[in-house]
Scaffold this active site. Structure first.
Site, PDB file in Angstrom:
ATOM      1  CG  ASP A   1     -45.323-113.073 -72.207  1.00  0.00           C
ATOM      2  OD1 ASP A   1     -45.509-111.917 -71.774  1.00  0.00           O
ATOM      3  OD2 ASP A   1     -46.210-113.951 -72.208  1.00  0.00           O
TER       4      ASP A   1
ATOM      5  CB  SER B   1      -2.840 -72.889 -50.174  1.00  0.00           C
ATOM      6  OG  SER B   1      -3.275 -73.131 -51.491  1.00  0.00           O
TER       7      SER B   1
ATOM      8  CB  SER C   1     -14.411 -75.736 -55.410  1.00  0.00           C
ATOM      9  OG  SER C   1     -13.754 -75.567 -54.187  1.00  0.00           O
TER      10      SER C   1
HETATM   11  N1  LIG Z   1     -59.719-104.689 -75.429  1.00  0.00           N
HETATM   12  C1  LIG Z   1     -58.444-105.044 -75.308  1.00  0.00           C
HETATM   13  N2  LIG Z   1     -58.179-106.184 -74.663  1.00  0.00           N
HETATM   14  C2  LIG Z   1     -56.889-106.550 -74.547  1.00  0.00           C
HETATM   15  C3  LIG Z   1     -55.838-105.772 -75.092  1.00  0.00           C
HETATM   16  N3  LIG Z   1     -54.670-106.391 -74.819  1.00  0.00           N
HETATM   17  C4  LIG Z   1     -54.985-107.520 -74.144  1.00  0.00           C
HETATM   18  N4  LIG Z   1     -56.316-107.631 -73.967  1.00  0.00           N
HETATM   19  C5  LIG Z   1     -57.026-108.711 -73.275  1.00  0.00           C
HETATM   20  O1  LIG Z   1     -56.643-108.721 -71.913  1.00  0.00           O
HETATM   21  C6  LIG Z   1     -56.639-110.046 -71.386  1.00  0.00           C
HETATM   22  C7  LIG Z   1     -55.319-110.366 -70.754  1.00  0.00           C
HETATM   23  O2  LIG Z   1     -54.298-110.424 -71.742  1.00  0.00           O
HETATM   24  P1  LIG Z   1     -52.952-111.218 -71.565  1.00  0.00           P
HETATM   25  O3  LIG Z   1     -52.124-110.905 -72.744  1.00  0.00           O
HETATM   26  O4  LIG Z   1     -53.167-112.629 -71.233  1.00  0.00           O
HETATM   27  O5  LIG Z   1     -52.368-110.471 -70.295  1.00  0.00           O
HETATM   28  P2  LIG Z   1     -50.978-110.695 -69.578  1.00  0.00           P
HETATM   29  O6  LIG Z   1     -50.482-109.360 -69.183  1.00  0.00           O
HETATM   30  O7  LIG Z   1     -50.082-111.498 -70.425  1.00  0.00           O
HETATM   31  O8  LIG Z   1     -51.397-111.500 -68.269  1.00  0.00           O
HETATM   32  P3  LIG Z   1     -50.439-112.345 -67.262  1.00  0.00           P
HETATM   33  O9  LIG Z   1     -49.305-112.826 -68.066  1.00  0.00           O
HETATM   34  O10 LIG Z   1     -51.258-113.434 -66.711  1.00  0.00           O
HETATM   35  O11 LIG Z   1     -50.002-111.380 -66.217  1.00  0.00           O
HETATM   36  C8  LIG Z   1     -56.964-110.943 -72.564  1.00  0.00           C
HETATM   37  O12 LIG Z   1     -58.320-111.259 -72.511  1.00  0.00           O
HETATM   38  C9  LIG Z   1     -56.646-110.091 -73.768  1.00  0.00           C
HETATM   39  O13 LIG Z   1     -57.350-110.477 -74.899  1.00  0.00           O
HETATM   40  C10 LIG Z   1     -56.195-104.561 -75.776  1.00  0.00           C
HETATM   41  O14 LIG Z   1     -55.341-103.822 -76.270  1.00  0.00           O
HETATM   42  N5  LIG Z   1     -57.491-104.245 -75.837  1.00  0.00           N
HETATM   43 MG   LIG Z   2     -49.113-113.227 -70.039  1.00  0.00          MG
END
Ligand SMILES: Nc1nc2c(ncn2[C@@H]2O[C@H](COP(=O)(O)OP(=O)(O)OP(=O)(O)O)[C@@H](O)[C@H]2O)c(=O)[nH]1
Ligand SMILES: [Mg+2]
Lengths: 300, 643
Positions: free
Chosen positions: B115, B548, B481
């Site tokens: 991740d 040729s 060619s």
């Molecule tokens: N409604 C909704 N919210 C989502 C979904 N996926 C993620 N979130 C929300 O988006 C926010 C960011 O999610 P993360 O998983 O931390 O995002 P990230 O891409 O890992 O972020 P970084 O690693 O910091 O770049 C969180 O509050 C999640 O709960 C989704 O499918 N639907």
């Molecule tokens: Mg993240």
């Protein structure tokens, strides 16, 4: 060309890491904790350098409270590998008679293990130490590089790790810094067991179920391994068929009731289990985010 | 949500653990990353995937529950990102700072997922995760669409050589699971990928709501319009390129194994090809050759070592080899050079200083080196090539890398491990950049090959095949060619060194002073014959595709090279047919008298009496014709190791 199975890939990667680390350090050492991960790591080291003996000593940071079976295994491992075994016991802890019963698990672990390790590394001026930690063990381990740097104070700075690309490990360190190297980073608990099974690696018998004297204390089954165990009033050790998923100091290791007496049987139990191996370690329950904190302070 | 995952595994574990272990042992491994812009839901997706793949145990679930209440971004609901964001700083800020590696398996495969952080500041950690991945899942927040950081990560993914991308259009719940939004993002993203001339071969877009689990382990009822695979299903089945079977041996020596005076082994990891006792090897940079005596292991000697394995070799001869040297196939050794064109990703806050003495680590060797002012820097949004004086943090550019001494290498496109390097700052000891080698700019001068004269035979040995001329002759429009191009492509794919001479690269340069009169036609062919001869001497298989028309000039060209090195190929198409095809309209012009001296119309074509190959194109299509030529070369033993 036959392609490698995932275990063969893991083995090859670990050997690669072991060789690279040895080639690029002056005084390497392998931290040997006698558990299953250490046994695998030692086995891989023997493979990596065969027919030479692994060109570094084994270091056991002893707490004097390990299971008797573990001490027996330690001597056997040293004998069979032909490697030098250094046993370090923190003299301060020894003088104060630190033990988990009177001083609590946190103090016990800090004095014997965390401080003991720092002392041993400083005393022998080791600049690189192999450890058997795996990324699947715990959330902050999952974040750690294979080559992980420690400051002169043995501290880990998780927010400032070096990039680690491909299989090119930058092993250059600044004065006073040392390196922890984790050859088993990408192994899972299942990989470890399966490899032990396939390679027939000797392990401490405590991993397999047998009748053992235990008492139930704070919701855990603790084995009464020697006469130092202070029984509380009303406590009488009962013989139960138990085994251990992780091994440490016997007063701090929780046993599980089980009849799994062979490797396939314990693998089966593990796969069907609903909790992680850390469940049996008292140390992780002390505080949340405890592992990251311990590591930042120098715990391996 | 219940899923099919691990259900058959679970049954097998319960009934026959030994059988399960055997099956599990043989599962393949897929390494992938999640990447994309900040907050797009990468960590959430991984957390949710672990959950769906039943890789979470009771104590982890209860910790997640407690953590979600304390740090969560989802009120009282589970915040799956907290399963992966393991550092306290990450949990407090709700962002990912460094890569987390997680592990899970399904009935079919084992997975290692990294991740990576979306925040631009931590790009170096994203690159760390990407460098070992086979596949990338790039997330997009459906409300935001393709962002700069999406493009940057896609560009980096293509630079490290990842072929498969899954475009996860996430948070679809927040746009009412709109098919239109999904399609628009998909279109916009593909348009960007088209323009990336990197490694990405395939993009699979999946509509998702990571938090809720839509299309992660089973088809979501919220997206009935989507009929493609769900994420886990796709990851389980996507093909991962196995390392090529006939790649040449590469093994950087990590450690010289000397337990006593009688044993001298060389330990390292096979980074390409395979090795057997008896194989001829060449050591670089020394150029010394020997044969493999044994492959030594704790479990006894081995019959073979394959790509990816860590082995210890002993050799038949006592030759001096030290750490950093590369043991490679004698027939197809790695390149050796001290100056390269390379793509460099700058990872450090301190900008690159052109000309400064840095350390460069590649394989098992670390050498001094410096980097030139960039030829250009790539602007990640537009992919424009910009002029620049330096590389700043998170910038990618193409530069010249010059080393203090020659190293063994392969282009990154051929071998990821032999063509990658990191740059280390001598003072801070930090890893400040990562790079991939395109090609050598200057072959090393001071190579001490073994005492053999560098002649045609020596070059042929090095190439692993014999040189020759494939001389195509036939009327204009007969297909020379087309067939020659096909043959060249096929030979190249076999690893044969080739060069095609045709009107395009000869008429405009070397022979641009010549017209189409008979004397000029003769001089044209004479020059081509001379060039072909030099190239044969250089060890290449040269293809010439010219009309040729005269026997005597073809004879002249034939006599310039050694016996058996001239393969005359008559591309036989009748005048009636070529005139009917007339792809460039030349015959019509010639008939109208607008083109003078046109072969077949007002200038003769002398068909060969005894060509080595006679291809009647009216009976044979171009593909089959090309195949018959390759077969002829194989039969003649020209292709050597590449047959
Ligand atoms: N409604 C909704 N919210 C989502 C979904 N996926 C993620 N979130 C929300 O988006 C926010 C960011 O999610 P993360 O998983 O931390 O995002 P990230 O891409 O890992 O972020 P970084 O690693 O910091 O770049 C969180 O509050 C999640 O709960 C989704 O499918 N639907
Ligand atoms: Mg993240």
């Amino acid at each position: 060309m036959p392609s490698l199975t995932h275990l063969q890939r893991l083995e090859a990667e670990s050997i690669d890491i072991l060789r690279e680390a040895v080639a690029e350090s002056q005084r390497p050492v392998m931290l040997y904790s006698i558990g299953k991960d250490s046994s695998v790591m030692l086995h891989l080291a023997r493979k990596a350098f065969y027919p030479s003996r692994p060109p570094f000593p084994l270091l056991h940071v002893d707490t004097t409270w390990k299971f008797r079976d573990m001490y027996a295994m330690r001597e056997r491992a040293a004998r069979e590998s032909g490697m030098e075994l250094i046993v370090h016991k923190n003299p301060e802890a020894e003088a104060l008679g630190i033990n988990p019963f009177t001083h609590g698990s946190a103090k016990h672990t800090d004095m014997w293990k965390t401080q003991g390790l720092k002392q041993a590394l400083d005393l022998h001026r080791f600049d690189l130490a192999f450890g058997g930690a795996r990324r699947d063990e715990e959330k902050s381990r999952a974040k750690e590089r294979v080559f992980s740097f420690r400051s002169a104070q043995h501290q880990w700075d998780p927010k400032n790790q070096r990039p680690e690309l491909w299989r090119l490990y930058n092993t250059r360190k600044n004065p006073g810094e040392s390196i922890r190297v984790f050859p088993l980073s990408n192994w899972t608990e299942l990989d470890i067991w399966q490899y032990i099974h396939l390679e027939d690696i000797p392990i401490v018998p405590l991993y397999l179920a047998a009748e053992r004297p235990v008492v139930e204390r704070d919701g855990m089954l603790i084995m009464v391994d020697d006469e130092r165990f202070p029984l509380r009033s009303g406590e009488t050790p009962k013989n139960k068929s138990v085994r251990f998923r992780t091994l440490g100091c016997y007063p701090l290791s929780g046993a599980i009731e089980s009849t799994a007496a062979t490797l396939p049987a314990i693998i089966q139990e593990m796969l069907l289990a609903t909790t992680t191996e850390r469940q049996g370690r008292l140390i992780d329950h002390d505080s949340s985010a405890s592992m990251e904190k311990k590591k930042a302070e120098g715990y391996f | 949500m219940n899923t099919a995952f691990q259900s058959t595994d679970r049954a097998l574990i319960e009934t026959d653990i030994e059988q399960y272990l055997r099956t599990h042992e043989n599962k393949s491994l897929l390494r992938f990353i999640t990447c994309g812009s900040v907050d797009d839901g990468k960590s959430t997706l991984i957390g949710r995937m672990l959950y769906e793949a039943k890789a979470l145990l009771d104590d982890q679930m209860s910790t997640l529950d407690a953590d979600s209440k304390k740090h969560g971004t989802q009120g009282d609901e589970l915040d799956f990102a907290l399963l992966v964001d393991g550092l306290s700083a990450e949990r407090e800020q709700g962002i990912t700072i460094d890569v987390a590696y997680r592990f899970f398996s399904t009935d079919k495969r084992k997975f290692i997922v990294a991740d990576t952080p979306g925040h631009e500041q931590y790009t170096r950690n994203m690159v760390t995760g990407a460098s070992t991945a086979d596949l990338a899942v790039i997330l997009i927040d459906a409300r935001k669409g393709v962002l700069t950081q999406t493009r940057r990560h896609s560009y980096l993914v293509s630079l490290v050589g990842i072929k498969h991308v899954v475009l996860a259009v996430n948070k679809l719940d927040l746009v009412g699971y709109s098919e239109q939004v999904f399609n628009e993002i998909d279109r916009e993203y593909r348009a960007f990928i088209e323009r990336l001339d990197g490694s990405i071969e395939r993009v699979t877009s999946i509509p998702m709501a990571a938090l809720r689990g839509d299309n992660i382990a089973e088809a979501s009822t919220n997206t009935p319009w989507y009929t493609g695979p769900n994420l886990l299903e796709f990851l389980e089945n996507v093909e991962i390129a196995a390392s090529s079977t006939n790649a040449p041996l590469r093994m950087p020596v990590q450690w010289v194994n000397r337990p006593n005076l009688d044993f001298r082994g060389f330990s390292g990891r096979i980074l390409g090809g395979s090795v057997k006792p008896g194989d001829a090897i060449r050591v670089l940079p020394s150029g010394k050759t020997s044969t493999v005596a044994r492959i030594v292991s704790l479990d006894g000697d081995k019959a073979q070592g394959v790509s990816g394995e860590s082995v210890t070799l002993t050799l038949a001869d006592e030759i001096d080899i030290s750490r950093g040297d590369v043991i490679s196939s004698a027939h197809d050794p790695a390149g050796l050079a001290d100056q390269f064109e390379a793509t460099i990703a700058w990872l450090d806050e301190t900008p690159m200083l052109p000309g400064r003495a840095y350390l460069v680590k590649t394989g098992a060797s670390t050498v001094g080196g410096s980097i030139s002012k960039p030829k250009y820097v790539v602007e990640v949004n537009t992919l424009d090539r910009l002029v620049a004086k330096t590389l700043n943090v998170n910038e990618v550019g193409v530069c010249t890398l010059t080393l203090d001494r020659a190293i063994a290498f392969d282009p990154y496109a051929d071998n990821r491990d032999m063509g990658s390097f990191i740059v280390i700052d001598r003072l801070s000891n930090h890893t400040i950049a990562a790079g991939t080698i395109h090609f050598a700019l200057r072959r090393s001068q001071n190579i001490h090959w073994q005492a053999l004269e560098v002649d045609k035979a020596a070059r042929a040995r090095l190439n692993g095949h014999k040189p020759c001329v494939l001389w195509f002759t036939g009327l204009s429009g007969s297909g020379k060619s087309t067939i020659a191009n096909l043959v060249e492509r096929k030979l190249h794919a076999l690893g044969v060194r080739t060069y095609l001479l045709d009107g395009d690269n000869v008429r405009h340069g070397l022979n641009k002073d010549l017209g189409f009169t008979a004397p000029d036609r003769i001089e044209n062919i004479r020059r081509i014959g001379e060039v072909a001869k030099l190239m044969v001497d250089a060890g290449l298989i040269v293809l010439t595709a010219f009309i040729s028309p005269f026997r005597s000039e073809r004879k002249l060209a034939r006599d310039m090279v050694g016996a058996g090195e001239f393969v005359e190929i008559f591309v036989d198409t009748s005048l009636a047919v070529v005139e009917a095809r007339d792809p460039k309209g030349l015959y019509k012009k010639a008939r109208r008298g607008e083109l003078k001296n046109f072969t077949g119309i007002d200038s003769p074509y002398e068909a060969p009496d005894a060509p080595e190959l006679h291809l009647e194109t009216e009976k044979l299509n171009a593909e089959a014709a090309a195949d018959s030529i390759v077969a002829e070369l194989r039969a003649r033993g020209v292709l050597g190791l590449h047959a």
